[in-house]
Design a protein around this motif. Structure first.
Motif, PDB file in Angstrom:
ATOM      1  N   ARG A   6      27.663  74.174   5.620  1.00 49.67           N
ATOM      2  CA  ARG A   6      28.350  72.838   4.907  1.00 49.67           C
ATOM      3  C   ARG A   6      28.848  71.897   5.941  1.00 49.67           C
ATOM      4  N   THR A   7      28.690  70.638   5.580  1.00 48.10           N
ATOM      5  CA  THR A   7      29.586  69.681   6.068  1.00 48.10           C
ATOM      6  C   THR A   7      31.250  69.791   5.914  1.00 48.10           C
ATOM      7  N   PHE A   8      32.196  69.830   6.886  1.00 46.26           N
ATOM      8  CA  PHE A   8      33.732  69.041   6.513  1.00 46.26           C
ATOM      9  C   PHE A   8      33.660  67.887   6.423  1.00 46.26           C
ATOM     10  N   VAL A   9      32.965  67.292   6.695  1.00 46.33           N
ATOM     11  CA  VAL A   9      33.572  65.050   6.614  1.00 46.33           C
ATOM     12  C   VAL A   9      34.524  65.345   5.419  1.00 46.33           C
ATOM     13  N   GLY A  10      33.750  65.771   3.968  1.00 46.24           N
ATOM     14  CA  GLY A  10      35.027  66.146   3.094  1.00 46.24           C
ATOM     15  C   GLY A  10      36.580  66.705   3.256  1.00 46.24           C
ATOM     16  N   ALA A  11      36.122  67.618   3.570  1.00 45.77           N
ATOM     17  CA  ALA A  11      36.682  68.121   3.468  1.00 45.77           C
ATOM     18  C   ALA A  11      38.527  67.706   4.845  1.00 45.77           C
ATOM     19  N   LEU A  12      38.276  66.783   5.284  1.00 42.70           N
ATOM     20  CA  LEU A  12      38.664  66.836   6.545  1.00 42.70           C
ATOM     21  C   LEU A  12      39.380  65.227   6.448  1.00 42.70           C
ATOM     22  N   VAL A  13      38.735  64.590   4.902  1.00 42.51           N
ATOM     23  CA  VAL A  13      39.502  63.060   4.765  1.00 42.51           C
ATOM     24  C   VAL A  13      40.236  63.852   3.360  1.00 42.51           C
ATOM     25  N   VAL A  14      39.665  65.065   2.769  1.00 47.28           N
ATOM     26  CA  VAL A  14      41.299  65.080   2.013  1.00 47.28           C
ATOM     27  C   VAL A  14      42.030  65.708   2.619  1.00 47.28           C
ATOM     28  N   SER A  15      42.383  66.265   3.704  1.00 48.54           N
ATOM     29  CA  SER A  15      42.965  67.695   4.454  1.00 48.54           C
ATOM     30  C   SER A  15      44.273  66.129   5.159  1.00 48.54           C
ATOM     31  N   LEU A  16      44.059  65.208   5.900  1.00 48.69           N
ATOM     32  CA  LEU A  16      44.596  64.763   5.692  1.00 48.69           C
ATOM     33  C   LEU A  16      45.007  64.089   5.432  1.00 48.69           C
ATOM     34  N   LEU A  17      44.834  63.590   4.044  1.00 46.66           N
ATOM     35  CA  LEU A  17      45.475  62.477   3.027  1.00 46.66           C
ATOM     36  C   LEU A  17      46.771  63.594   2.316  1.00 46.66           C
ATOM     37  N   THR A  18      46.306  64.688   2.925  1.00 38.16           N
ATOM     38  CA  THR A  18      47.281  65.934   1.975  1.00 38.16           C
ATOM     39  C   THR A  18      48.288  66.752   2.855  1.00 38.16           C
ATOM     40  N   LEU A  19      47.411  66.551   4.323  1.00 41.22           N
ATOM     41  CA  LEU A  19      48.974  66.865   5.363  1.00 41.22           C
ATOM     42  C   LEU A  19      50.443  66.061   5.646  1.00 41.22           C
ATOM     43  N   PRO A  20      50.660  65.400   5.131  1.00 39.38           N
ATOM     44  CA  PRO A  20      52.189  64.894   4.857  1.00 39.38           C
ATOM     45  C   PRO A  20      52.762  65.700   3.768  1.00 39.38           C
ATOM     46  N   VAL A  21      52.115  65.378   2.673  1.00 40.04           N
ATOM     47  CA  VAL A  21      52.875  66.439   1.274  1.00 40.04           C
ATOM     48  C   VAL A  21      52.823  67.489   1.895  1.00 40.04           C
ATOM     49  N   ALA A  22      51.715  68.491   2.232  1.00 39.92           N
ATOM     50  CA  ALA A  22      51.721  69.949   2.486  1.00 39.92           C
ATOM     51  C   ALA A  22      52.723  70.425   3.828  1.00 39.92           C
ATOM     52  N   LEU A  23      53.430  69.822   5.237  1.00 44.68           N
ATOM     53  CA  LEU A  23      54.526  69.689   5.819  1.00 44.68           C
ATOM     54  C   LEU A  23      55.365  69.750   5.502  1.00 44.68           C
ATOM     55  N   LEU A  24      55.342  68.764   4.055  1.00 44.17           N
ATOM     56  CA  LEU A  24      57.201  69.281   3.721  1.00 44.17           C
ATOM     57  C   LEU A  24      56.773  69.794   2.490  1.00 44.17           C
ATOM     58  N   MET A  25      55.749  70.334   2.306  1.00 50.44           N
ATOM     59  CA  MET A  25      56.052  71.633   1.122  1.00 50.44           C
ATOM     60  C   MET A  25      56.320  72.718   2.453  1.00 50.44           C
ATOM     61  N   GLN A  26      56.129  72.893   3.344  1.00 49.63           N
ATOM     62  CA  GLN A  26      56.223  73.965   4.412  1.00 49.63           C
ATOM     63  C   GLN A  26      58.135  74.176   4.760  1.00 49.63           C
ATOM     64  N   LEU A  27      58.476  72.838   4.948  1.00 49.82           N
ATOM     65  CA  LEU A  27      59.895  73.120   5.319  1.00 49.82           C
ATOM     66  C   LEU A  27      61.081  73.566   3.795  1.00 49.82           C
ATOM     67  N   LEU A  28      60.203  73.354   2.769  1.00 51.60           N
ATOM     68  CA  LEU A  28      60.811  73.606   1.658  1.00 51.60           C
ATOM     69  C   LEU A  28      60.655  74.946   1.102  1.00 51.60           C
ATOM     70  N   LEU A  29      59.880  75.705   2.320  1.00 45.06           N
ATOM     71  CA  LEU A  29      59.449  77.158   1.859  1.00 45.06           C
ATOM     72  C   LEU A  29      58.515  77.278   0.478  1.00 45.06           C
ATOM     73  N   LEU A  30      58.094  76.004   0.094  1.00 42.37           N
ATOM     74  CA  LEU A  30      57.350  76.578  -1.056  1.00 42.37           C
ATOM     75  C   LEU A  30      56.237  77.233  -0.976  1.00 42.37           C
ATOM     76  N   PRO A  31      55.407  77.639  -2.024  1.00 43.89           N
ATOM     77  CA  PRO A  31      54.257  78.375  -1.719  1.00 43.89           C
ATOM     78  C   PRO A  31      53.250  77.541  -1.387  1.00 43.89           C
ATOM     79  N   LYS A  32      52.026  78.625  -0.274  1.00 41.57           N
ATOM     80  CA  LYS A  32      50.618  77.721  -0.921  1.00 41.57           C
ATOM     81  C   LYS A  32      50.009  77.004  -1.319  1.00 41.57           C
ATOM     82  N   LEU A  33      50.334  78.001  -2.547  1.00 33.67           N
ATOM     83  CA  LEU A  33      49.134  77.581  -3.649  1.00 33.67           C
ATOM     84  C   LEU A  33      49.888  75.622  -4.022  1.00 33.67           C
ATOM     85  N   TYR A  34      51.064  75.076  -3.797  1.00 34.17           N
ATOM     86  CA  TYR A  34      51.520  73.997  -3.707  1.00 34.17           C
ATOM     87  C   TYR A  34      50.392  72.942  -2.846  1.00 34.17           C
ATOM     88  N   ALA A  35      50.423  73.629  -2.108  1.00 34.39           N
ATOM     89  CA  ALA A  35      49.772  72.690  -0.882  1.00 34.39           C
ATOM     90  C   ALA A  35      48.273  72.410  -1.908  1.00 34.39           C
TER      91      ALA A  35
END
Length: 506
Positions: free
Chosen positions: A77-106
């Motif tokens: 399957r293609t990674f193109v869609g996942a790449l776009v979504v993950s790039l846009l989500t990455l800043p929020v996910a990094l902030l969640m990692q700093l706050l030690l939130l569960p990965k489910l929030y990402a």
């Protein structure tokens, strides 16, 4: 006092203008976000893109840690869609990692990003509806979409069909706008990158444009070929890197489903299933209104019949799923909105008044059915709920040694993804092909299994899930019932099993 009154009046006008411009977006976005927060988990159909988004966020350039190398699936399957979504989500996910939130929030953040993308394209389509058919039609289009369950529930779920639907919405908008070459470009992109079966939509729309002489044959050929070159180049570059081999995923899918004709291995339905089951469930009140709209307004014919042909063509394939025809819903909702607006505009005239009252009642019935389907879906992720309960109980154990959790195939397809996993000392395995007698010889601490008893393990607790609908005398006349779906087992000789009182399985 005069100044205060003027400020208040200005503020009121600004609020009214904001609601007029973005009110429908707030309605649809709120409903979609509600579904995300209430049911954050995903199932097997979404697993590839969900795992890909997870790995892009947390493993990034460490490709050999990616899930698809261990579980590649039947076709690439293609990674193109996942790449776009993950790039846009990455800043929020990094902030969640700093706050030690569960990965489910990402995961929630990623689904909200995807929903925002799709609803933005739907907004573009809706604005063209307003321009061509008026404000009343636009309003009914938004309300019909809001009271339907499936469209907004799935618009945040990373299915290839949903990724393709974003481009289809753009194509529909350009179609209404009169930008016909842009319509072909969007549909060509969807076909070659996300869903090869969108060719069944591109064909009727393109043929309709040619027959109506909206575009010339040479213009359409040049447009599709130039777009195809760019799209194939994009997917070849991205996916060959991610799969570590030269691959065009949608060509593999086309070969598997069409040339080899193996899609029927996942189940079959009768020819009429889309019209007698899938569309009535997804459109609800919009289903009869859609047919009425086609009869009442000829302006919709050039848009309705190509999309109707798409569903007819898809009906010839034996394997059928509701998500395969998601792309037809916006146009069918437009037809229904035209009928609803006609009933609204004539609501003070004779028989029209009763038809209008019946329509309002059917809106409430549709909303009721959507609530019922939502409750069923809410209770349809037993393995994710079981793992969440295991984590909750396990974190209270006064023990820091490794906790190995094995997730069997049934558990893996019913709600669990890598976003559900916790950090050390929790460890996870989705190894397949282990016989029930072999588990006692392995080092797993806990098992998430569909089996009630496993030698060497004791059942710690059971998770119930949606099992069906019961009809009864009284109100409400319909109720859901649940049955045991997943069993959590603990190793008999593990001290962690005896550290707390487990709920048990009796």
């Amino acid at each position: 006092m005069a100044t205060s009154a003027a400020d208040a009046s200005t503020s009121t006008r600004s609020s009214s203008k904001f609601l007029q411009q973005f009110g429908w977006d707030l309605l649809l976005g709120s409903v979609a976000a509600f579904y995300v927060f209430m049911v954050p988990y995903t199932k097997v159909e979404e697993s590839f893109n969900v795992q890909a988004i997870h790995d892009m966020i947390y493993h990034r350039h460490h490709l050999m840690k990616y899930d698809h190398f261990e579980f590649p699936g039947v076709v690439s399957r293609t990674f193109v869609g996942a790449l776009v979504v993950s790039l846009l989500t990455l800043p929020v996910a990094l902030l969640m990692q700093l706050l030690l939130l569960p990965k489910l929030y990402a995961l929630i953040a990623a689904r909200l990003v995807l929903g925002s993308i799709l609803l933005s394209t739907l907004r573009f389509f809706r604005l063209q509806v307003r321009r061509k058919f008026g404000n009343v039609v636009e309003g009914f289009f938004a309300v019909l979409t809001a009271v339907q369950f499936h469209f907004l529930y799935y618009c945040t779920r990373p299915l290839p069909n949903v990724l393709a639907l974003s481009l289809v919405n753009l194509a529909y908008a350009f179609w209404l706008e009169g930008s016909f070459l842009a319509t072909l470009r969007c549909l060509t992109f969807a076909v070659l990158v996300f869903r090869c079966d969108m060719l069944l939509l591109l064909g009727p729309i393109g043929l309709g444009l040619l027959l109506r002489q909206s575009i010339s044959f040479m213009e359409s050929v040049k447009c599709c070929i130039s777009t195809a070159i760019l799209c194939i180049g994009l997917t070849l570059v991205v996916d060959s890197i991610m799969w570590r081999k030269i691959v065009w995923p949608e060509l593999e899918v086309f070969w598997f489903n069409t040339i080899l004709n193996r899609s029927h291995e996942w189940g079959t339905h009768s020819f009429h299933w889309y019209f007698t089951s899938a569309l009535p469930r997804s459109l609800l009140v919009a289903y009869p209104l859609c047919l009425l709209g086609v009869l009442l307004d000829r302006r919709i014919w050039p848009y309705f019949f190509p999309v109707f042909s798409f569903v007819i063509l898809y009906s010839k394939l034996a394997h059928k799923e509701l998500r395969f025809i998601f792309s037809a819903i916006p146009i069918f909702n437009l037809c229904a909105a035209i009928a609803a607006s006609r009933l609204y505009n004539n609501r003070k005239k004779g028989m029209w008044r009763w038809l209008y009252i019946a329509m309002l009642g059917s809106f409430l019935v549709s909303l009721g059915f959507s609530v019922l389907i939502f409750m069923a879906s809410f209770n349809n992720y037993p393995s994710a709920n079981a793992l969440k309960a295991l984590h909750h109980i396990g974190q209270n154990l006064n023990d820091t040694s490794d906790k190995w959790v094995h997730i069997d195939s049934f558990a893996a397809i019913n709600g669990i993804s890598r976003f559900c996993e916790n950090n050390s000392p929790w460890r996870y395995s989705k190894e397949e092909g282990i016989s029930l007698s072999e588990y006692q010889h392995r080092n797993f601490t806990f098992l998430l299994s569909e089996h009630t008893t496993i030698e060497g393990y004791t059942c710690l607790f059971v998770e119930y899930g949606f099992a069906g609908i019961k009809y009864r005398i009284g109100f409400p006349p319909i109720e859901l019932y649940k049955k045991p779906k997943l069993f959590v087992h603990g190793r008999v000789d593990s001290h962690q099993t005896s550290l707390t009182d487990w709920p048990g399985c009796s």
